[in-house]
Structure formats: C-alpha cells, structure tokens
Motif scaffolding. Sequence first.
Motif, mmCIF file in Angstrom:
data_model
loop_
_atom_site.group_PDB
_atom_site.id
_atom_site.type_symbol
_atom_site.label_atom_id
_atom_site.label_comp_id
_atom_site.label_asym_id
_atom_site.label_seq_id
_atom_site.Cartn_x
_atom_site.Cartn_y
_atom_site.Cartn_z
ATOM 1 N N GLU A 45 10.926 115.156 61.037
ATOM 2 C CA GLU A 45 10.326 116.181 61.899
ATOM 3 C C GLU A 45 9.298 115.593 62.867
ATOM 4 O OE1 GLU A 45 10.651 119.908 63.218
ATOM 5 O OE2 GLU A 45 11.759 119.164 61.489
ATOM 6 N N ALA A 46 8.561 114.592 62.441
ATOM 7 C CA ALA A 46 7.531 113.980 63.289
ATOM 8 C C ALA A 46 8.133 113.253 64.488
ATOM 9 C CB ALA A 46 6.679 113.008 62.472
ATOM 10 N N ASP A 47 9.418 112.902 64.420
ATOM 11 C CA ASP A 47 10.053 112.158 65.511
ATOM 12 C C ASP A 47 10.471 113.031 66.697
ATOM 13 O OD1 ASP A 47 9.709 109.671 64.421
ATOM 14 O OD2 ASP A 47 11.715 109.558 63.549
ATOM 15 N N TRP A 48 10.456 114.337 66.546
ATOM 16 C CA TRP A 48 10.828 115.199 67.675
ATOM 17 C C TRP A 48 9.920 114.973 68.875
ATOM 18 C CZ3 TRP A 48 15.312 117.108 68.476
ATOM 19 C CH2 TRP A 48 16.135 117.426 67.399
ATOM 20 N N GLN A 49 8.667 114.637 68.613
ATOM 21 C CA GLN A 49 7.738 114.400 69.720
ATOM 22 C C GLN A 49 8.139 113.200 70.582
ATOM 23 O OE1 GLN A 49 3.811 113.053 68.492
ATOM 24 N NE2 GLN A 49 4.685 112.307 66.562
ATOM 25 N N HIS A 50 9.040 112.361 70.090
ATOM 26 C CA HIS A 50 9.426 111.142 70.792
ATOM 27 C C HIS A 50 10.722 111.272 71.594
ATOM 28 C CE1 HIS A 50 6.206 109.244 68.642
ATOM 29 N NE2 HIS A 50 6.764 109.534 67.489
ATOM 30 N N VAL A 51 11.383 112.409 71.520
ATOM 31 C CA VAL A 51 12.657 112.576 72.225
ATOM 32 C C VAL A 51 12.468 112.395 73.733
ATOM 33 C CG1 VAL A 51 14.504 114.203 72.769
ATOM 34 C CG2 VAL A 51 13.697 113.979 70.411
ATOM 35 N N ASP A 52 11.388 112.947 74.284
ATOM 36 C CA ASP A 52 11.141 112.798 75.730
ATOM 37 C C ASP A 52 10.975 111.339 76.137
ATOM 38 O OD1 ASP A 52 11.352 115.488 76.176
ATOM 39 O OD2 ASP A 52 9.189 115.846 76.157
#
Length: 142
Positions: A45-52
């Motif tokens: 879940e914490a990796d969603w911030q890195h999609v951009d």
Amino acid sequence: MEELLFLSHRIPFPPNKGDKIRSYHLLSHLAKRFVVHVGTFVDDEADWQHVDQLSRICPGGEVHALPLTRPRALIRSLGGLLTGEALTVPYYRDRRMHRWVDALLTRRPIQRAMIFSSPMAQYLETHRLLRVADLVDVDSAK
C-alpha cells in the motif's frame, strides 16, 4: 524514439531492496533509449505514492499499475497445483493487465518488450514482438 513495453511483477520504485533496485536501474536505462510503457503490480500500500514517479522516469509512456492483494493472489496460485503451471503464473494473472497489454499493443507501434520476472511473460503469449526476459530469482528450489 522507438517504443518499448516493460512488464514487472512489482513496481520498480523506490529502489530500496533487491529486485526493485535491479528493475529500477534497468527501467531507467531503457527510458534513456526508448519511450517506455510500464505495466506493473503494486503489492504494498505504501508504494502507491510512487506510481507517479514512474511517469517521470518514462516520459511519453503509459504507466499501468494494478493492486496485487497477497491473500487473493495466493488463492489464485493454488490453481497451478491443478494445471501444472508454476504457482507464480496464476499468482500474477490478472484480466485487467491482459486487457491493457492487448489494447496498448494494438494502438501503439511497439515491437519490443522487456519482461522483468518470468510470470509476466504470460501477458505476451499471443503477441509477436522481440522480447527480453530477466528471470530475476530463478533457482531450482522454486
């Protein structure tokens, strides 16, 4: 620039551990030479911030990130016991990823693909293009 499809079983950012370090550097290298389209799964879940960040690494390319819920994926992988498939293939099987890959390869002039981790090869089974696969952690114990 020529276009390339990059398929990875885990989001290749941030480069903070083993396979993510390797996939990040591979992706960064390819993005200097190709317009890269990325298909990947996010299992933390914490990796969603890195999609951009993937869009910044691969300007001009599409990024398609899908959630991978471990309990569901584990249940799906049990199907491999019945079919004889490697358990990682059904673990990473997702209709949405299949549809995205199929649509992308229909509308874009992509002739090359980089597969990062063997279960991602299933998304290219029906397509004719040059493929390179990094099998990541292949060993006889898996």
